[in-house]
Write a protein that holds these residues in place. Structure first.
Motif, PDB file in Angstrom:
ATOM      1  N   ALA A  84     -75.723  19.260  54.038  1.00 33.53           N
ATOM      2  CA  ALA A  84     -74.971  18.419  53.540  1.00 33.53           C
ATOM      3  C   ALA A  84     -75.146  18.130  52.099  1.00 33.53           C
ATOM      4  N   MET A  85     -76.368  17.889  51.648  1.00 35.37           N
ATOM      5  CA  MET A  85     -76.676  17.859  50.173  1.00 35.37           C
ATOM      6  C   MET A  85     -76.364  18.974  49.362  1.00 35.37           C
ATOM      7  N   LEU A  86     -76.715  20.256  49.817  1.00 39.54           N
ATOM      8  CA  LEU A  86     -76.290  21.373  49.243  1.00 39.54           C
ATOM      9  C   LEU A  86     -75.050  21.502  48.776  1.00 39.54           C
ATOM     10  N   LEU A  87     -74.374  21.347  50.017  1.00 40.40           N
ATOM     11  CA  LEU A  87     -72.716  21.535  50.149  1.00 40.40           C
ATOM     12  C   LEU A  87     -72.059  20.652  48.849  1.00 40.40           C
ATOM     13  N   PHE A  88     -72.496  19.445  49.315  1.00 39.71           N
ATOM     14  CA  PHE A  88     -71.814  18.251  48.331  1.00 39.71           C
ATOM     15  C   PHE A  88     -72.091  18.808  46.722  1.00 39.71           C
ATOM     16  N   ALA A  89     -73.448  19.196  46.402  1.00 40.56           N
ATOM     17  CA  ALA A  89     -73.808  19.297  45.158  1.00 40.56           C
ATOM     18  C   ALA A  89     -73.046  20.429  44.783  1.00 40.56           C
ATOM     19  N   ALA A  90     -72.741  21.576  45.451  1.00 42.03           N
ATOM     20  CA  ALA A  90     -72.036  22.838  44.849  1.00 42.03           C
ATOM     21  C   ALA A  90     -70.766  22.478  44.823  1.00 42.03           C
ATOM     22  N   VAL A  91     -70.143  21.805  45.729  1.00 42.11           N
ATOM     23  CA  VAL A  91     -68.519  21.352  45.685  1.00 42.11           C
ATOM     24  C   VAL A  91     -68.361  20.459  44.214  1.00 42.11           C
ATOM     25  N   GLN A  92     -69.211  19.711  43.907  1.00 47.20           N
ATOM     26  CA  GLN A  92     -68.942  18.754  42.787  1.00 47.20           C
ATOM     27  C   GLN A  92     -69.230  19.443  41.581  1.00 47.20           C
ATOM     28  N   VAL A  93     -70.346  20.212  41.559  1.00 50.77           N
ATOM     29  CA  VAL A  93     -70.662  21.184  40.122  1.00 50.77           C
ATOM     30  C   VAL A  93     -69.663  22.262  39.960  1.00 50.77           C
ATOM     31  N   THR A  94     -69.195  22.948  41.103  1.00 45.38           N
ATOM     32  CA  THR A  94     -67.793  23.946  40.929  1.00 45.38           C
ATOM     33  C   THR A  94     -66.723  22.977  40.220  1.00 45.38           C
ATOM     34  N   MET A  95     -66.173  21.796  40.756  1.00 45.56           N
ATOM     35  CA  MET A  95     -65.228  21.013  40.203  1.00 45.56           C
ATOM     36  C   MET A  95     -65.503  20.648  38.788  1.00 45.56           C
ATOM     37  N   ILE A  96     -66.532  19.929  38.505  1.00 40.97           N
ATOM     38  CA  ILE A  96     -66.795  19.700  37.281  1.00 40.97           C
ATOM     39  C   ILE A  96     -67.098  20.889  36.086  1.00 40.97           C
ATOM     40  N   GLY A  97     -67.534  21.927  36.783  1.00 43.41           N
ATOM     41  CA  GLY A  97     -67.594  22.964  35.932  1.00 43.41           C
ATOM     42  C   GLY A  97     -66.286  23.683  35.328  1.00 43.41           C
ATOM     43  N   TRP A  98     -65.286  23.789  36.320  1.00 40.28           N
ATOM     44  CA  TRP A  98     -63.971  24.115  36.175  1.00 40.28           C
ATOM     45  C   TRP A  98     -63.320  23.125  35.022  1.00 40.28           C
ATOM     46  N   GLY A  99     -63.587  22.031  35.158  1.00 40.36           N
ATOM     47  CA  GLY A  99     -62.989  21.198  34.329  1.00 40.36           C
ATOM     48  C   GLY A  99     -63.537  21.125  32.972  1.00 40.36           C
ATOM     49  N   LEU A 100     -64.842  21.536  32.623  1.00 39.96           N
ATOM     50  CA  LEU A 100     -65.162  21.825  31.514  1.00 39.96           C
ATOM     51  C   LEU A 100     -64.845  23.146  30.917  1.00 39.96           C
ATOM     52  N   LEU A 101     -64.447  24.246  31.793  1.00 38.58           N
ATOM     53  CA  LEU A 101     -64.049  25.400  31.197  1.00 38.58           C
ATOM     54  C   LEU A 101     -62.543  25.143  30.743  1.00 38.58           C
ATOM     55  N   ARG A 102     -61.972  24.187  31.303  1.00 38.98           N
ATOM     56  CA  ARG A 102     -60.357  24.097  30.851  1.00 38.98           C
ATOM     57  C   ARG A 102     -60.506  23.290  29.617  1.00 38.98           C
ATOM     58  N   GLY A 103     -61.831  22.817  29.059  1.00 40.12           N
ATOM     59  CA  GLY A 103     -61.751  21.947  27.722  1.00 40.12           C
ATOM     60  C   GLY A 103     -61.858  20.550  28.061  1.00 40.12           C
ATOM     61  N   GLU A 104     -62.213  19.925  29.478  1.00 36.74           N
ATOM     62  CA  GLU A 104     -62.346  18.657  29.458  1.00 36.74           C
ATOM     63  C   GLU A 104     -63.471  18.080  28.671  1.00 36.74           C
ATOM     64  N   ARG A 105     -63.673  16.944  27.990  1.00 32.56           N
ATOM     65  CA  ARG A 105     -64.647  16.517  27.337  1.00 32.56           C
ATOM     66  C   ARG A 105     -65.434  15.475  28.302  1.00 32.56           C
ATOM     67  N   LEU A 106     -66.702  15.477  28.202  1.00 32.13           N
ATOM     68  CA  LEU A 106     -67.647  14.648  29.134  1.00 32.13           C
ATOM     69  C   LEU A 106     -68.241  13.573  27.873  1.00 32.13           C
ATOM     70  N   ARG A 107     -68.410  12.330  28.300  1.00 32.72           N
ATOM     71  CA  ARG A 107     -68.923  11.493  27.581  1.00 32.72           C
ATOM     72  C   ARG A 107     -70.332  11.830  27.541  1.00 32.72           C
ATOM     73  N   LEU A 108     -71.521  11.030  26.832  1.00 35.29           N
ATOM     74  CA  LEU A 108     -72.727  11.267  26.889  1.00 35.29           C
ATOM     75  C   LEU A 108     -73.467  11.003  28.155  1.00 35.29           C
ATOM     76  N   LEU A 109     -73.011   9.739  28.834  1.00 28.06           N
ATOM     77  CA  LEU A 109     -73.452   9.524  30.050  1.00 28.06           C
ATOM     78  C   LEU A 109     -73.268  10.572  31.231  1.00 28.06           C
ATOM     79  N   GLN A 110     -71.967  11.102  31.202  1.00 27.85           N
ATOM     80  CA  GLN A 110     -71.784  11.957  31.936  1.00 27.85           C
ATOM     81  C   GLN A 110     -72.481  13.377  31.771  1.00 27.85           C
ATOM     82  N   TRP A 111     -72.856  13.830  30.622  1.00 26.08           N
ATOM     83  CA  TRP A 111     -73.537  14.790  30.540  1.00 26.08           C
ATOM     84  C   TRP A 111     -74.849  14.579  31.035  1.00 26.08           C
TER      85      TRP A 111
END
Length: 280
Positions: A84-111
């Motif tokens: 469950a933890m591996l699945l959850f982590a992979a889902v979230q990293v994939t969606m966050i990573g896609w946002g970064l590729l599309r130019g979304e900006r993260l705050r320092l705490l988000q990084w």
């Protein structure tokens, strides 16, 4: 969230305690989920002229199949909590990573949160006595990436329940091919089949329908944060129901991963849409 976590528990219980094979579990889960969602859509439309396959698409259906198959085969060796933890982590990293590729900006705490999540995942997978089997871990990570892609593809496609029903129905040919490939290794077990049907019809089909029904009533940040409970629920259930060990390595890695993801999603704009991450 209980329904999403139940997918991990039911799959692990079926493959650990019964003789059903992973391919058969996958097929029964997707077919029963498709039937349940189709019934829900038909009832919602008051038995009118419903064309379920008018929603969804084959690309998303294939991602759904990859998720379900990877999920099942990974749980041949992974504990409920680790999976469950591996699945959850992979889902979230994939969606966050896609946002970064599309130019979304993260705050320092988000990084900082992204860094924590990655470090926690690395800590969980590093070789050692309590590390999960590599092949199963890779399969679960692949399942998480597939679900992340599926979730991203599901944005702005209309009625989420009807789209999900269409995708589940389209996934049936893929999973039947999988069952044919693994036909020589097929093992049938009535209890295992019952778990697979519960996973598909109740935890997946009815669970997704319920989630999409309540989602409009939740703020995006709140809905995303609620999903942090899924791997926790799965871990606790695995320990108390399946008597699985809970190692310090898993506990510490999970805290770092969940804390990192929480930092990212709590600081996202509240207008973002949120999609369920399976334990899903």
């Amino acid at each position: 969230m209980l329904a999403f976590a139940a997918n991990s528990l039911l799959c692990r219980a079926a493959l650990l305690e019964t003789d059903i094979d992973a391919a058969s579990f996958t097929s029964l889960r997707l077919i029963s989920g498709a039937l349940m969602l189709a019934c829900i859509v038909i009832i919602r439309q008051r038995f009118g002229n419903v064309q379920i396959l008018s929603k969804g698409n084959w690309q998303s259906a294939f991602m759904l199949f990859v998720y379900a198959a990877g999920f099942s085969f990974a749980y041949l060796s992974l504990s409920t909590a680790t999976g469950a933890m591996l699945l959850f982590a992979a889902v979230q990293v994939t969606m966050i990573g896609w946002g970064l590729l599309r130019g979304e900006r993260l705050r320092l705490l988000q990084w900082l949160g992204v860094l924590c999540a990655c470090l926690g995942l690395i800590g969980l997978l590093l070789p050692g006595l309590s590390s999960p089997p590599l092949t199963s871990a890779v399969l679960m990570l692949l399942a998480g990436v597939a679900w992340g892609v599926y979730s991203l593809r599901g944005k702005n496609q209309g009625d989420a329940t009807q789209v999900t029903a269409g995708n589940f129905l389209r996934a049936i040919p893929f999973t039947l091919v999988l069952s044919l490939i693994f036909l020589p290794q097929q093992n049938w077990d009535n209890t295992g089949a019952f778990y697979a049907i519960l996973s598909g019809a109740i935890a997946s089909g009815a669970g997704y329908a319920l989630w999409y029904a309540v989602l409009p009533m939740l703020r995006a940040a709140s809905a995303a944060t609620i999903q942090l409970s899924v791997p926790v629920i799965a871990a606790v259930a695995g320990v108390f129901i399946l008597n699985e060990p809970l190692t310090w390595r898993l506990v510490l890695s999970s805290l770092v991963i969940l804390g990192g993801v929480a930092l990212v999603i709590r600081l996202q704009p509240t207008t973002d849409k949120v999609f369920p991450a399976e334990g899903r």
